[in-house]
Design an enzyme around this catalytic site. Sequence first.
Site, short mmCIF file in Angstrom:
data_model
loop_
_atom_site.label_atom_id
_atom_site.label_comp_id
_atom_site.label_asym_id
_atom_site.label_seq_id
_atom_site.Cartn_x
_atom_site.Cartn_y
_atom_site.Cartn_z
N LEU A 1 0.83 -1.21 0.00
CA LEU A 1 0.00 0.00 0.00
C LEU A 1 0.86 1.25 0.00
CD1 LEU A 1 -2.91 -0.73 2.50
CD2 LEU A 1 -3.14 -0.03 0.12
N HIS B 1 -1.02 7.36 7.36
CA HIS B 1 -0.10 6.43 8.02
C HIS B 1 1.35 6.69 7.58
CE1 HIS B 1 0.97 2.16 9.37
NE2 HIS B 1 1.92 2.37 8.47
N GLU B 2 1.54 6.81 6.27
CA GLU B 2 2.91 6.97 5.77
C GLU B 2 3.49 8.34 6.13
OE1 GLU B 2 4.44 4.46 4.91
OE2 GLU B 2 2.82 3.07 4.40
N HIS C 1 4.89 8.11 9.49
CA HIS C 1 6.27 7.59 9.50
C HIS C 1 7.25 8.69 9.09
CE1 HIS C 1 5.46 3.39 10.19
NE2 HIS C 1 4.86 3.17 9.04
N VAL D 1 6.41 5.99 22.07
CA VAL D 1 5.38 6.97 22.45
C VAL D 1 4.69 6.45 23.71
CG1 VAL D 1 3.17 8.00 21.75
CG2 VAL D 1 5.00 7.72 20.06
N ASP E 1 -8.99 1.39 6.41
CA ASP E 1 -9.09 2.86 6.43
C ASP E 1 -10.26 3.32 7.31
OD1 ASP E 1 -6.96 2.94 4.68
OD2 ASP E 1 -7.91 4.39 3.32
ZN ZN Z 1 3.75 1.65 8.23
CA CA Z 2 3.53 3.09 23.32
#
Ligand code: ZN
Ligand code: CA
Length: 423
Positions: free
Chosen positions: A204, A242-243, A246, A264, A303
Amino acid sequence: MKKHFYALAVASLALAAPVVAQQRMAQQPALDQLQAVQNRNCATMDVLQAQLATDPAMAQRMANIEAQTRVFEANPTARRGTSATVIIPVVVHVVYNTSAQNVPLAQIEAQIRVLNEDFAKTNADASLVPAAFAGAAANTNIQFVLAKRDPSGNATSGVVRRSTKTRSFSSNDFVKYTSKGGSDAWPRDRYLNLWLCNLGQGLLGYAQFPGGAAATDGVVCLYSSVPGGTASNYNKGRTATHEVGHWLNLRHIWGDATCGNDLVSDTPTQQTSNGGCPTFPKVTCSNGPSGDMFMNYMDYTYDRCMYMFTTGQGTRMNALFATGGARAALLTSTGGIAPRTALSSAPAYSLFPNPATDVLNLRQGTTSVNASVAVYDVHGQQLKNVRYDAASGQVDVRALPKGIYRLAINDGQHLTQRSFIKE
Ligand code: ZN
Ligand code: CA
């Protein structure tokens, strides 16, 4: 101690890298056939390991970024104003082999809209976040605008279209080079590069973390993952969310290990990735009663079943824009500012009182200005100890010595400069 832990984590990735890199090299031949996406499949960590194997200095650069992130997280007074919005100019490279892959502008604009909603927590499905996690769901104060000025200073739509003979790309980054059938990156200190293309192997998308090479910096997404695309279950634009997560230094929420660490603190530890649409609560790794935060954008769910970032993820991303942050140069990018109109149609801001002693108000008409605002002294040195609060429209100038200062106001469309006096 923490610092050592993260340095070790990066070092162990580096040790594991060569084998993975070779496996990836062996599977590089491009696949021709179109494949339906069965599960969310993101190659970001594979790409990271391959890069660490070929670029030994990268582990140190990433360790430095982690150290800077720790400092930022530990000291709220050093934080970039949490209500000040970072606006990132985006160039979308549409690399197409068929007309279906030549994503229309309307869908690209819809993708930018989804990014803005998801990063601002204005997405309609934010209301689906379970009560147990509602307090952690956050507006990251990061926004995106299609580029209006190209690297040479000319007007642009923010979309580069390139026809290619390549029927399907892989995570080998060929899509990022014009000479390899793709489209060269624009300077990463001024733009987020987002490539849309056909990806094989059920991919994806994938992203490059901060600390990687400039030529390959950015995010690649399957062309059909944009809003209204044909990748069923993955066509609401969340692959890009999502990307880009990153690209802004977020790890997968499960930490890419069994009950791993995503660096996190307000995301629960979870056993592994979740797919599809799990039922809440899903308890793993003793993370009850609320369990996995499978509706986080950094999990692998559909999604329609992912709809939140956390405060901690927002802080981690914002560290990149603080003093010494790996992506801080984007704060002064003029990539989102149209070249001709920048001066002629600059917004009429009012700045008062001027001279100021405690606070300086920034207004457009009667409303506060939603923009990133930087303060410079007469030597052109940026002052990090003053913050602009977009919600109140105020700059707190109490910490400034008396003198003349310059305000650079970037609303994503225009960069406007104004002077004021601190008394
Ligand atoms: Zn990822
Ligand atoms: Ca965590």
